[in-house]
Structures are given as C-alpha cells and as structure tokens.
Design a protein around this motif. Sequence first.
Motif, PDB file in Angstrom:
ATOM      1  N   UNK A  77    -110.269  21.576   1.880  1.00  0.00           N
ATOM      2  CA  UNK A  77    -111.075  21.404   0.663  1.00  0.00           C
ATOM      3  C   UNK A  77    -110.459  20.350  -0.260  1.00  0.00           C
ATOM      4  N   UNK A  78    -109.112  20.340  -0.333  1.00  0.00           N
ATOM      5  CA  UNK A  78    -108.406  19.362  -1.173  1.00  0.00           C
ATOM      6  C   UNK A  78    -108.635  17.940  -0.643  1.00  0.00           C
ATOM      7  N   UNK A  79    -108.568  17.762   0.674  1.00  0.00           N
ATOM      8  CA  UNK A  79    -108.795  16.439   1.269  1.00  0.00           C
ATOM      9  C   UNK A  79    -110.233  15.975   1.051  1.00  0.00           C
ATOM     10  N   UNK A  80    -111.151  16.939   1.024  1.00  0.00           N
ATOM     11  CA  UNK A  80    -112.578  16.613   0.887  1.00  0.00           C
ATOM     12  C   UNK A  80    -112.969  16.348  -0.570  1.00  0.00           C
ATOM     13  N   UNK A  81    -112.491  17.224  -1.491  1.00  0.00           N
ATOM     14  CA  UNK A  81    -112.930  17.126  -2.896  1.00  0.00           C
ATOM     15  C   UNK A  81    -111.901  16.465  -3.814  1.00  0.00           C
ATOM     16  N   UNK A  82    -110.615  16.483  -3.403  1.00  0.00           N
ATOM     17  CA  UNK A  82    -109.577  15.836  -4.215  1.00  0.00           C
ATOM     18  C   UNK A  82    -109.074  16.672  -5.369  1.00  0.00           C
ATOM     19  N   UNK A  83    -109.410  17.972  -5.412  1.00  0.00           N
ATOM     20  CA  UNK A  83    -108.889  18.825  -6.491  1.00  0.00           C
ATOM     21  C   UNK A  83    -108.628  20.251  -6.020  1.00  0.00           C
ATOM     22  N   UNK A  84    -107.784  20.939  -6.827  1.00  0.00           N
ATOM     23  CA  UNK A  84    -107.311  22.284  -6.474  1.00  0.00           C
ATOM     24  C   UNK A  84    -108.134  23.392  -7.130  1.00  0.00           C
ATOM     25  N   UNK A  85    -109.161  23.041  -7.879  1.00  0.00           N
ATOM     26  CA  UNK A  85    -109.905  24.054  -8.631  1.00  0.00           C
ATOM     27  C   UNK A  85    -110.661  25.000  -7.683  1.00  0.00           C
ATOM     28  N   UNK A  86    -110.626  26.295  -8.001  1.00  0.00           N
ATOM     29  CA  UNK A  86    -111.283  27.303  -7.150  1.00  0.00           C
ATOM     30  C   UNK A  86    -112.806  27.191  -7.217  1.00  0.00           C
ATOM     31  N   UNK A  87    -113.319  26.636  -8.320  1.00  0.00           N
ATOM     32  CA  UNK A  87    -114.772  26.550  -8.489  1.00  0.00           C
ATOM     33  C   UNK A  87    -115.386  25.422  -7.666  1.00  0.00           C
ATOM     34  N   UNK A  88    -114.551  24.537  -7.123  1.00  0.00           N
ATOM     35  CA  UNK A  88    -115.067  23.376  -6.375  1.00  0.00           C
ATOM     36  C   UNK A  88    -114.800  23.541  -4.877  1.00  0.00           C
ATOM     37  N   UNK A  89    -115.541  24.423  -4.241  1.00  0.00           N
ATOM     38  CA  UNK A  89    -115.445  24.552  -2.778  1.00  0.00           C
ATOM     39  C   UNK A  89    -116.725  23.963  -2.198  1.00  0.00           C
TER      40      UNK A  89
END
Length: 347
Positions: A77-89
């Motif tokens: 998810x981090x590689x795809x979205x670039x952030x660690x936030x739980x709301x951004x899956x």
Amino acid sequence: MKPPILIAILATVMTGTMIVMLSSHWLLIWIGFEMNMLAIIPILMKKFNPRAMEASTKYFLTQATASMLLMMGVTINLLYSGQWMISKVSNPAASTMMTIALTMKLGLSPFHFWVPEVTQGISLSSGMILLTWQKIAPMSVLYQISPSINTDLMTLVALASVLIGGWGGLNQTQLRKIMAYSSIAHMGWMAAIITYNPTMMFLNLSLYILMTLSTFMLFMLSASTTTLSLSHTWNKIPLIASTILTLMLSLGGLPPLSGFIPKWMIIQELTKNDMIVVPTLMAITALLNLYFYMRLTYSTALTMFPSANNMKMKWQFEHTKKMTLLPPLIIISTMLLPIMPMMSILD
C-alpha cells in the motif's frame, strides 16, 4: 507469577491494544500489535506446563505470521499510495492481504485451527483474556479499513466461520474448546456485518465480550473445565448452575436475552442490503451453536448428578473465590433486550 510482574505485563498488553486503537499510522499500529503479542505470551504460560508452552508457541507462530502478512500488505500500500495513513488503502491486493492478516489474528475460518488448541492448553483466566481483550485490536483495525474491504471475501469468511464455529463445538466435552468454537462463530457474525455497518460490529463485539467474560468467571468460580465437572455445580453452588443455564442460552441468541440483540440486528441490516441467502444460512448454522449450548445447560442445570449424602449440603459452605464484577456482568449479559428500542433510537 509475582503481582508486580503480572501488573507490568498486563499494562503492556493494554498499552499495545490502545496504541492500535488510537493510531492512524500503519507503523504504530504494527508496533502496537507486536507489543501486545509479546506481552501476552507470559500470561498464557502463567501456569507453566508442557501444554501451556505448546499453546503459547502455536499462538506466537500464528500471530507472527499474521503480523508479517500485515506488514507486507502495508508495504504494498505504501509503494502504491506513498503514505502510511490507515484511511488510504487504495490498492485491492494490499487490502486483501491486510484483511487476511487480521482474520488470522482473530481466528476466523480458514485460519481458525489455532484458537481451540491454544485455548485448551492454557488456564481459564488466560483463556478469558485471549477470547475477549485480544479481539479488540484487530477488530478496531478492520473497523477503520472497512470501506476498502472486499465484501465478497468477508462474506465468505463469515459464513465459513459461523459454520465451523457450530460444527466444531458439537462433539466437545472440554469447556475451553467449546468457548473457543463459540468465539469463532461470534467473530463470523461480526465479519458478516463489518462492510455494511461497522458500528453494529462494535455493538456485537461489546456484547460478546460481556457474555464471554461472565461465562468464564462462572467457570472459574465453580472450577469447571469439562462438562462432567460442570454437572457437579448444582451440588456446590445451585444459584450458579441456573445462572450458567441463562448465560448459555444468551450466548446462543435466544429472544428474551441480550444475546438475541446482535443476531437480530445483523439479520435486519443484511436484509436491508438486499441479502436474503447469507443471513438465512447464518441463522440456520447458528442452530448448531445453540445445540451445544443446550448440551451444557442440560448437563449443568437439568440433570442431578448422583452423589453421596455427605455431599448434599456442600452449597452451604462459604465460597472462597471472589468475583467482584460478576453480578452486573450477568445482568447486562442477560437482560438488555427491553432497552434495545431506546438504543436503536440513539443510533
């Protein structure tokens, strides 16, 4: 275990769960899970024997595998979205991997095999913590990622869990294994509703925790670990025998009792979402659970175990074990149905 050490370990378990519940950063959530997992091991091995050690090893290996899968999902998810936030899956593969990891932590089918084995190998008090407190952290993460969870996957897992939870407990005589299969079935009901109404899942979880706490406390009070030892209860503590009967029926979800509330509301919510087959199948498979609860109530309160005359008045002796919160827990676990309309209005 010395009290100061036990207090420190319990504080670590609680802190780990709180970090998971209150964090919105995936790394902090993972750290909370690891703290919780490593601190619960000494609690599971509190009464040290080979069976407790085996159970703790099984628990550690399963939870470590689930944590590894969760971190893999988080990394994708981090590689795809670039952030660690739980709301951004936003990546379906990452979401699926996270869901599988959390179902493994909860002991949902098909990753349910560790739950009965671990619960059977540890003491009643450790089993109570394992089947109540340890469910809060993974459920809170599922609650937060519920918009991105694959509904079909969760429905399949829920149906399998309700079926396995009912089927597995049918032929059991060990109370801890019966409670473990009961836990798998209840988790299945929660998994079914999480993608449609996550708040209702928390209502179900809170009622499940209250009922399971009460049941384990009654087992600890009567020092019962098998159906046979439970059948002696009427001879020692007659009032507890009738209370166990009521609680078991509540866990089964019979109408006048609190356990009926979550099943009723989940079936109602699923039918509102144009699902007829799934709640019907779940209601039918819930009858399997009711059957083994009825077996326990029968052996506890509806049979009189043959005993010698010098045993007849055993209930007159004062009981040494003190369960402070047991009376309010029993009342909440059995008598909440009349206030349900009020709770519905508030919701």
